[in-house]
Scaffold this active site. Structure first.
Site, PDB file in Angstrom:
ATOM      1  N   MET A 175      12.131  24.487   3.412  1.00 57.19           N
ATOM      2  CA  MET A 175      11.460  23.676   2.388  1.00 57.19           C
ATOM      3  C   MET A 175      12.454  22.891   1.547  1.00 57.19           C
ATOM      4  O   MET A 175      12.240  21.715   1.246  1.00 57.19           O
ATOM      5  CB  MET A 175      10.600  24.575   1.493  1.00 57.19           C
ATOM      6  CG  MET A 175       9.770  23.784   0.503  1.00 57.19           C
ATOM      7  SD  MET A 175       8.877  24.821  -0.655  1.00 57.19           S
ATOM      8  CE  MET A 175       7.767  25.693   0.422  1.00 57.19           C
ATOM      9  N   TYR A 225      15.702  30.235   9.441  1.00 51.55           N
ATOM     10  CA  TYR A 225      14.446  30.901   9.809  1.00 51.55           C
ATOM     11  C   TYR A 225      14.256  30.931  11.309  1.00 51.55           C
ATOM     12  O   TYR A 225      14.529  29.940  11.998  1.00 51.55           O
ATOM     13  CB  TYR A 225      13.253  30.144   9.202  1.00 51.55           C
ATOM     14  CG  TYR A 225      13.061  30.348   7.719  1.00 51.55           C
ATOM     15  CD1 TYR A 225      12.827  31.616   7.185  1.00 51.55           C
ATOM     16  CD2 TYR A 225      13.078  29.251   6.868  1.00 51.55           C
ATOM     17  CE1 TYR A 225      12.632  31.776   5.822  1.00 51.55           C
ATOM     18  CE2 TYR A 225      12.875  29.405   5.501  1.00 51.55           C
ATOM     19  CZ  TYR A 225      12.654  30.678   4.984  1.00 51.55           C
ATOM     20  OH  TYR A 225      12.453  30.824   3.653  1.00 51.55           O
ATOM     21  N   LYS A 251       0.843  -1.201   0.000  1.00 51.25           N
ATOM     22  CA  LYS A 251       0.000   0.000   0.000  1.00 51.25           C
ATOM     23  C   LYS A 251       0.880   1.253   0.000  1.00 51.25           C
ATOM     24  O   LYS A 251       2.067   1.182   0.337  1.00 51.25           O
ATOM     25  CB  LYS A 251      -0.915  -0.025   1.231  1.00 51.25           C
ATOM     26  CG  LYS A 251      -0.179   0.018   2.562  1.00 51.25           C
ATOM     27  CD  LYS A 251      -1.123  -0.290   3.727  1.00 51.25           C
ATOM     28  CE  LYS A 251      -0.365  -0.253   5.054  1.00 51.25           C
ATOM     29  NZ  LYS A 251      -1.213  -0.693   6.177  1.00 51.25           N
ATOM     30  N   ARG A 284     -11.118  -0.033  13.966  1.00 49.67           N
ATOM     31  CA  ARG A 284     -10.732   0.798  12.838  1.00 49.67           C
ATOM     32  C   ARG A 284     -11.452   0.282  11.603  1.00 49.67           C
ATOM     33  O   ARG A 284     -12.326   0.933  11.072  1.00 49.67           O
ATOM     34  CB  ARG A 284      -9.204   0.721  12.689  1.00 49.67           C
ATOM     35  CG  ARG A 284      -8.631   1.684  11.704  1.00 49.67           C
ATOM     36  CD  ARG A 284      -7.111   1.617  11.655  1.00 49.67           C
ATOM     37  NE  ARG A 284      -6.632   0.400  10.985  1.00 49.67           N
ATOM     38  CZ  ARG A 284      -5.375   0.248  10.557  1.00 49.67           C
ATOM     39  NH1 ARG A 284      -4.481   1.199  10.741  1.00 49.67           N
ATOM     40  NH2 ARG A 284      -5.007  -0.860   9.957  1.00 49.67           N
TER      41      ARG A 284
HETATM   42  C1  LIG Z   1      -0.459  -1.720   6.821  1.00 49.72           C
HETATM   43  C2  LIG Z   1      -1.028  -3.005   7.214  1.00 49.72           C
HETATM   44  C3  LIG Z   1      -0.199  -4.140   7.356  1.00 49.72           C
HETATM   45  C4  LIG Z   1       1.312  -4.060   7.287  1.00 49.72           C
HETATM   46  O1  LIG Z   1       1.776  -3.532   8.511  1.00 49.72           O
HETATM   47  P1  LIG Z   1       3.322  -3.376   8.861  1.00 49.72           P
HETATM   48  O2  LIG Z   1       3.296  -2.940  10.272  1.00 49.72           O
HETATM   49  O3  LIG Z   1       3.870  -2.351   7.940  1.00 49.72           O
HETATM   50  O4  LIG Z   1       3.964  -4.694   8.661  1.00 49.72           O
HETATM   51  C5  LIG Z   1      -0.797  -5.359   7.607  1.00 49.72           C
HETATM   52  N1  LIG Z   1      -2.145  -5.461   7.737  1.00 49.72           N
HETATM   53  C6  LIG Z   1      -2.964  -4.392   7.654  1.00 49.72           C
HETATM   54  C7  LIG Z   1      -4.421  -4.575   7.828  1.00 49.72           C
HETATM   55  C8  LIG Z   1      -2.438  -3.134   7.400  1.00 49.72           C
HETATM   56  O5  LIG Z   1      -3.249  -2.072   7.342  1.00 49.72           O
END
Ligand SMILES: *Cc1c(COP(=O)(O)O)cnc(C)c1O
Length: 363
Positions: free
Chosen positions: A302, A254, A34, A132
């Site tokens: 930046m 800055y 992802k 969640r």
């Molecule tokens: C992002 C995610 C993972 C991977 O998690 P890591 O801590 O990066 O290994 C696995 N399962 C779900 C549901 C996630 O959202």
């Protein structure tokens, strides 16, 4: 070209994949890709992990799945957020497996499967404590009592997600595991998945049939604050643009947040918060020049940072000298910690101005 170089070592990602797979015994090991593989390039990394025989990939959004090239037969792509409105046809046509998280997704996607007149593959996410995503245990128990609920589907996986996997002594891990074991028993012969990267280190009880590591593959530290067992994947190097000799006490940057004494020397390097070099590293980050630790002084701006190079002999830090900004002597988990965040956020914030290069490919 003054922009820094981001080097991504694919052989290190493959080594990390093999290491996590070895931990998990007979369980399969997926790769979570992802957010463009945590900012490192999902297309390239998926292609490369196919050479390690990785057969399961996870993205978050449907769009992330559609952006990947078609995968070879037998390789599965899961969408953690499930089908969004209007994406069902594209998901089903591409043979992608959506994770169903709640009743709305279940009923919409089952209506679509009925319309198509064939069973569609899905995964089911059960919430065991994250609050969640996922069906509540009570809702899932009710659905399991209803023979029609999953009839339009081939359930490929039941999964849950751990809240405290990076805290091995937290009792919540065992509570979630037990809750998951109980509900997954309602799905006989259907593979189960619980562990993210940190979960893979919690022992065999947590591995189930499929693990879902993300950060560990990319060289993040899944067991922080203990020392990082993973191989380093990324390195960022830049070059000094300009140096300054402080001939009378002077402030830097800055807000004039840092007063440098007479005799100090400053190097300016072209990386800033627009590149994901977090502003929180102002007066607290560090880099390495020629093996010497050089602290960030003044605010991160930046496009630029300023480093205190007073400890380096003058000729060792001149315009054009290479600076290690991340990797090598600047571990990603440590720099993230200095910024008050975690390596996940550091990686996914890396910007688009780097000269990117991949090394170690065999794909
Ligand atoms: C992002 C995610 C993972 C991977 O998690 P890591 O801590 O990066 O290994 C696995 N399962 C779900 C549901 C996630 O959202």
């Amino acid at each position: 070209m003054s922009s820094p170089t981001l080097t991504i070592d694919l052989s290190a990602i493959r080594a990390n994949y093999r290491k996590i797979r070895a931990l998990a015994g007979s369980a399969r090991t997926a790769a979570v890709v992802k957010a463009d593989a945590y900012g490192l390039g999902a297309r390239t990394i998926v292609q490369d992990l196919l050479t390690e025989d990785c057969k399961d990939f996870f993205v978050a959004h449907p769009e992330e799945a559609f952006d990947l090239p078609a995968l070879p037969p037998g390789v599965r792509l899961f969408i953690l957020h499930g089908p969004s409105e209007g994406s069902a046809a594209n998901i089903a046509n591409a043979g992608i497996i959506p994770v169903l998280n709640h009743e709305g997704q279940r009923s919409d996607y089952s209506a679509y499967a009925r319309k198509l007149g064939r069973k569609l593959p899905v995964a089911l996410h059960i919430d065991t404590g994250m609050t969640r995503l996922g069906f509540s245990i009570a809702d899932m128990e009710r659905l399991c009592d209803n023979p029609d609920a999953f009839a339009p589907f081939d359930v490929a996986l039941v999964m849950s997600h751990l809240a405290c996997a990076d805290l091995p002594d937290d009792p919540m891990n065992d509570q979630q595991r037990r809750a998951f074991e109980k509900i997954r028993a309602r799905f006989s012969n259907i593979p189960a998945s619980l562990a993210n990267s940190a979960g893979c280190f919690l022992g065999a009880n947590y591995h189930c049939d499929l693990t879902r590591p993300g950060i560990a593959l990319y060289g993040g530290n899944p067991i922080a604050p203990r020392s990082n067992p993973m191989q380093e994947v990324i390195q960022i190097t830049g070059k000094i643009l300009q140096t300054h000799f402080v001939d009378t006490p002077k402030t830097v940057g800055y807000g004039a947040t840092r007063l440098m004494p007479k005799g100090a020397r400053i190097a300016t390097v072209a990386i800033g918060y627009a590149d994901g070099y977090l502003r929180a590293l102002s007066n607290t980050g560090f880099a390495v020049i020629d093996g010497i630790h050089v602290p960030v002084v003044g605010r991160v701006s930046m496009d630029l940072i300023t480093l205190d190079i007073s400890n380096l002999a003058e000729e060792r830090a001149v315009p054009g000298t290479e600076v290690t900004l991340l990797g090598g002597g600047v571990p990603v988990d440590q720099l993230a910690h200095q910024a008050g965040t975690i390596d996940y956020e550091f990686l996914t914030r890396l910007g688009h101005r780097f000269k990117r290069q991949y090394i170690g490919s065999i794909a």
